[in-house]
Structure formats: C-alpha cells, structure tokens
Design a protein around this motif. Structure first.
Motif, PDB file in Angstrom:
ATOM      1  N   SER A   1      -2.649  -0.229 -14.264  1.00 39.98           N
ATOM      2  CA  SER A   1      -3.813   0.668 -13.991  1.00 39.98           C
ATOM      3  C   SER A   1      -3.647   1.877 -14.920  1.00 39.98           C
ATOM      4  O   SER A   1      -4.564   2.684 -14.952  1.00 39.98           O
ATOM      5  CB  SER A   1      -4.059   1.046 -12.745  1.00 39.98           C
ATOM      6  OG  SER A   1      -2.966   1.743 -12.018  1.00 39.98           O
TER       7      SER A   1
ATOM      8  N   GLU B   1      -7.013  -8.474  -1.921  1.00 40.44           N
ATOM      9  CA  GLU B   1      -7.179  -9.213  -3.101  1.00 40.44           C
ATOM     10  C   GLU B   1      -5.952 -10.022  -3.740  1.00 40.44           C
ATOM     11  O   GLU B   1      -6.033 -11.133  -4.130  1.00 40.44           O
ATOM     12  CB  GLU B   1      -7.774  -8.576  -4.121  1.00 40.44           C
ATOM     13  CG  GLU B   1      -9.353  -8.055  -3.951  1.00 40.44           C
ATOM     14  CD  GLU B   1      -9.638  -7.321  -4.840  1.00 40.44           C
ATOM     15  OE1 GLU B   1      -9.310  -7.205  -5.955  1.00 40.44           O
ATOM     16  OE2 GLU B   1     -10.940  -6.494  -4.535  1.00 40.44           O
TER      17      GLU B   1
ATOM     18  N   ILE C   1      -5.980   7.043  -5.801  1.00 44.83           N
ATOM     19  CA  ILE C   1      -6.814   5.902  -5.320  1.00 44.83           C
ATOM     20  C   ILE C   1      -7.021   6.129  -3.881  1.00 44.83           C
ATOM     21  O   ILE C   1      -6.020   6.590  -3.125  1.00 44.83           O
ATOM     22  CB  ILE C   1      -6.095   4.761  -5.457  1.00 44.83           C
ATOM     23  CG1 ILE C   1      -6.900   3.412  -5.199  1.00 44.83           C
ATOM     24  CG2 ILE C   1      -4.900   4.581  -4.714  1.00 44.83           C
ATOM     25  CD1 ILE C   1      -6.291   2.208  -5.576  1.00 44.83           C
ATOM     26  N   THR C   2      -8.287   5.691  -3.162  1.00 51.21           N
ATOM     27  CA  THR C   2      -8.382   5.910  -1.896  1.00 51.21           C
ATOM     28  C   THR C   2      -7.552   4.861  -1.002  1.00 51.21           C
ATOM     29  O   THR C   2      -7.408   3.612  -1.396  1.00 51.21           O
ATOM     30  CB  THR C   2     -10.053   5.945  -1.560  1.00 51.21           C
ATOM     31  OG1 THR C   2     -10.351   4.576  -1.472  1.00 51.21           O
ATOM     32  CG2 THR C   2     -10.559   6.827  -2.273  1.00 51.21           C
TER      33      THR C   2
ATOM     34  N   GLU D   1      -8.932   3.028   1.276  1.00 52.47           N
ATOM     35  CA  GLU D   1      -9.996   2.044   1.320  1.00 52.47           C
ATOM     36  C   GLU D   1      -9.775   1.071   0.121  1.00 52.47           C
ATOM     37  O   GLU D   1      -9.730  -0.157   0.148  1.00 52.47           O
ATOM     38  CB  GLU D   1     -11.399   2.313   1.562  1.00 52.47           C
ATOM     39  CG  GLU D   1     -12.134   1.150   1.654  1.00 52.47           C
ATOM     40  CD  GLU D   1     -13.805   1.729   2.019  1.00 52.47           C
ATOM     41  OE1 GLU D   1     -14.503   1.710   1.036  1.00 52.47           O
ATOM     42  OE2 GLU D   1     -14.095   2.127   3.021  1.00 52.47           O
ATOM     43  N   GLN D   2      -9.599   1.650  -0.974  1.00 54.71           N
ATOM     44  CA  GLN D   2      -9.559   1.042  -2.235  1.00 54.71           C
ATOM     45  C   GLN D   2      -8.446   0.142  -2.341  1.00 54.71           C
ATOM     46  O   GLN D   2      -8.277  -1.053  -2.931  1.00 54.71           O
ATOM     47  CB  GLN D   2      -9.690   1.726  -3.448  1.00 54.71           C
ATOM     48  CG  GLN D   2     -11.089   2.533  -3.807  1.00 54.71           C
ATOM     49  CD  GLN D   2     -10.994   3.552  -4.790  1.00 54.71           C
ATOM     50  OE1 GLN D   2     -10.123   4.394  -4.903  1.00 54.71           O
ATOM     51  NE2 GLN D   2     -12.126   3.550  -5.575  1.00 54.71           N
ATOM     52  N   LEU D   3      -7.221   0.991  -2.014  1.00 59.37           N
ATOM     53  CA  LEU D   3      -5.906   0.292  -1.878  1.00 59.37           C
ATOM     54  C   LEU D   3      -5.734  -0.890  -1.020  1.00 59.37           C
ATOM     55  O   LEU D   3      -5.265  -1.805  -1.457  1.00 59.37           O
ATOM     56  CB  LEU D   3      -4.934   1.343  -1.582  1.00 59.37           C
ATOM     57  CG  LEU D   3      -3.426   1.185  -1.787  1.00 59.37           C
ATOM     58  CD1 LEU D   3      -3.075   0.573  -3.243  1.00 59.37           C
ATOM     59  CD2 LEU D   3      -2.603   2.226  -1.523  1.00 59.37           C
TER      60      LEU D   3
ATOM     61  N   THR E   1       0.915  -1.182   0.130  1.00 56.02           N
ATOM     62  CA  THR E   1       0.060   0.010   0.018  1.00 56.02           C
ATOM     63  C   THR E   1       0.666   1.266   0.123  1.00 56.02           C
ATOM     64  O   THR E   1       0.609   2.233  -0.859  1.00 56.02           O
ATOM     65  CB  THR E   1      -1.019  -0.129   1.174  1.00 56.02           C
ATOM     66  OG1 THR E   1      -0.216  -0.031   2.300  1.00 56.02           O
ATOM     67  CG2 THR E   1      -1.933  -1.130   0.915  1.00 56.02           C
TER      68      THR E   1
ATOM     69  N   ASP F   1      -8.203  -2.776   0.128  1.00 52.64           N
ATOM     70  CA  ASP F   1      -8.978  -3.810  -0.618  1.00 52.64           C
ATOM     71  C   ASP F   1      -8.241  -4.468  -1.676  1.00 52.64           C
ATOM     72  O   ASP F   1      -8.232  -5.648  -2.019  1.00 52.64           O
ATOM     73  CB  ASP F   1     -10.385  -3.319  -1.066  1.00 52.64           C
ATOM     74  CG  ASP F   1     -11.239  -2.748  -0.152  1.00 52.64           C
ATOM     75  OD1 ASP F   1     -11.177  -3.349   1.168  1.00 52.64           O
ATOM     76  OD2 ASP F   1     -12.262  -2.382  -0.417  1.00 52.64           O
ATOM     77  N   ARG F   2      -7.630  -3.740  -2.602  1.00 55.01           N
ATOM     78  CA  ARG F   2      -6.861  -4.432  -3.794  1.00 55.01           C
ATOM     79  C   ARG F   2      -5.692  -5.204  -3.154  1.00 55.01           C
ATOM     80  O   ARG F   2      -5.357  -6.212  -3.718  1.00 55.01           O
ATOM     81  CB  ARG F   2      -6.333  -3.092  -4.732  1.00 55.01           C
ATOM     82  CG  ARG F   2      -5.632  -3.651  -5.851  1.00 55.01           C
ATOM     83  CD  ARG F   2      -6.765  -4.437  -6.821  1.00 55.01           C
ATOM     84  NE  ARG F   2      -5.844  -5.006  -7.937  1.00 55.01           N
ATOM     85  CZ  ARG F   2      -6.058  -6.138  -8.529  1.00 55.01           C
ATOM     86  NH1 ARG F   2      -7.221  -7.088  -7.611  1.00 55.01           N
ATOM     87  NH2 ARG F   2      -5.507  -6.606  -9.373  1.00 55.01           N
TER      88      ARG F   2
END
Length: 73
Positions: free
Chosen positions: A72, A51, A40-41, A43-45, A29, A47-48
């Motif tokens: 990306s 994953e 990118i937020t 939270e999105q980071l 991150t 989550d990624r």
C-alpha cells in the motif's frame, strides 16, 4: 497440511479468550495500524483483515500486515 496459526499465548480480553481467528485479526489490525500511523480507519482495517484471513489463516498475521503495508505504500 500446515495447521492454522495460533498465538503463542492465549489472548484474553475482559475474561474472554479469543479464538485463533479473532486473535489473528487482532494481531493483524494492531500491526497494520501501528505501521499506517492513522492513515487507515479502523473499519477499513477490519474489513481488510477479514478479506485476508481465509487465504492467510496459516500465516503469521504480523508478516501479512507487513506485506500488505508495503504493497500500500
């Protein structure tokens, strides 16, 4: 079989030593965030990173972040 990635030195935050998985996610991150420069937020980071971890736990998280950022762009 290649061992799971571990940081060269333990990552300690507020007296707590991160597990290898936590350290991987932190390194990923931080690197991706640095490359994305706010695009990118957090939270999105996060989550990624979660994953990607299972499939990439043996790889250097900085390399994974670079590859994902290039995809990306």
């Amino acid at each position: 079989m290649t061992a799971i990635w571990k940081p060269e030195q333990p990552v300690v935050i507020a007296g707590y030593t991160l597990t290898p998985a936590e350290a991987w996610l932190r390194c990923f991150t931080q690197e991706f965030s640095s490359l994305a420069k706010g695009a990118i937020t957090l939270e999105q980071l996060a989550d990624r990173g979660i994953e990607l971890y299972d499939a990439n736990a043996r790889r250097d998280p900085i390399e994974v972040a670079l590859e994902e950022f290039e995809k990306s762009a």
